[in-house]
Scaffold this motif. Sequence first.
Motif, PDB file in Angstrom:
ATOM      1  N   LEU A   1      -7.336  -5.764   0.094  1.00 57.17           N
ATOM      2  CA  LEU A   1      -7.193  -4.619  -1.053  1.00 57.17           C
ATOM      3  C   LEU A   1      -7.342  -4.977  -1.948  1.00 57.17           C
ATOM      4  CD1 LEU A   1      -3.863  -3.086   0.647  1.00 57.17           C
ATOM      5  CD2 LEU A   1      -6.189  -1.927   0.891  1.00 57.17           C
TER       6      LEU A   1
ATOM      7  N   PHE B   1      -6.391   2.522  -3.021  1.00 53.47           N
ATOM      8  CA  PHE B   1      -6.368   1.468  -2.025  1.00 53.47           C
ATOM      9  C   PHE B   1      -4.842   1.078  -1.733  1.00 53.47           C
ATOM     10  CE2 PHE B   1     -11.029   0.856  -2.889  1.00 53.47           C
ATOM     11  CZ  PHE B   1     -11.547   0.890  -1.659  1.00 53.47           C
TER      12      PHE B   1
ATOM     13  N   GLU C   1      -1.494  -0.647   0.689  1.00 52.20           N
ATOM     14  CA  GLU C   1      -1.188  -1.122   1.858  1.00 52.20           C
ATOM     15  C   GLU C   1      -0.301  -0.239   3.005  1.00 52.20           C
ATOM     16  OE1 GLU C   1       1.498  -5.440   2.968  1.00 52.20           O
ATOM     17  OE2 GLU C   1       0.945  -4.628   0.704  1.00 52.20           O
TER      18      GLU C   1
ATOM     19  N   ASP D   1      -4.916  -0.628   4.400  1.00 49.76           N
ATOM     20  CA  ASP D   1      -5.174  -1.730   5.048  1.00 49.76           C
ATOM     21  C   ASP D   1      -3.712  -2.503   5.080  1.00 49.76           C
ATOM     22  OD1 ASP D   1      -7.770  -3.253   6.291  1.00 49.76           O
ATOM     23  OD2 ASP D   1      -5.944  -4.733   5.965  1.00 49.76           O
TER      24      ASP D   1
END
Length: 232
Positions: A85, A101, A103, A79
């Motif tokens: 996140l 997770f 970026e 994301d």
Amino acid sequence: MASEDKAQRVRRMFSEIAPRYDLLNRLLSLGVDLSWRKRAVALALERQPRRILDLATGTGDLALLLKERAPEAQVVGADFAPPMLALARRKAEAQGLKVEFLEADALALPFPEASFDAVTLAFGFRNFADYEKALSEIHRVLTPGGRLVLLEFPPPPKGAFGLVYRLYFGKLLPFIGGVVSGNFGAYRYLPESVEAFPPPEALKALMEGVGFKVRYELLTFGVAAIHVGDKV
């Protein structure tokens, strides 16, 4: 709105509403979004993918559901809103699920070609500044025969139900979302973005244009739609 301006606006909005995002999803969809996500997960796992990317993962709901249903698979959630996140990582830790997770920008994914057997995308595609470029990037990082499962809100359906839904989606939803989140602009943006989104047949054509074999199904009287694109 210029592509860069849209990207910055969307990143800012979703970063601001992150703390209330999950609650609002449940309230505003009356919990129906959970069944939609389960259907998307079932379609994504049909071919038993070993590596899965959940793009526009938000707070990680779909990524965590994928890992729960396919514990042997490597699941990555990506994301461009760091506050989302951060919440996703906390949820993964609380549930004891190992999901990475990170970026990432959907228009320039930080992965080599053929990195994933499946890509999922729930309610984030319409926020991308360039649909064709995003689809091309997804196609690039999928293995041959890999699958994209795209869950999204198409423009409201026609007929009496569509009129009632438009009233709810265009008037009541922005008010409730604004009160709960404190960000009225973000929840005015939601119906605006849905109205401007390509209808299911047009999205199917966009996906086919970058090399996917596509089918789709409408959910809950056409409120949501799942497009399944297999890389050929």
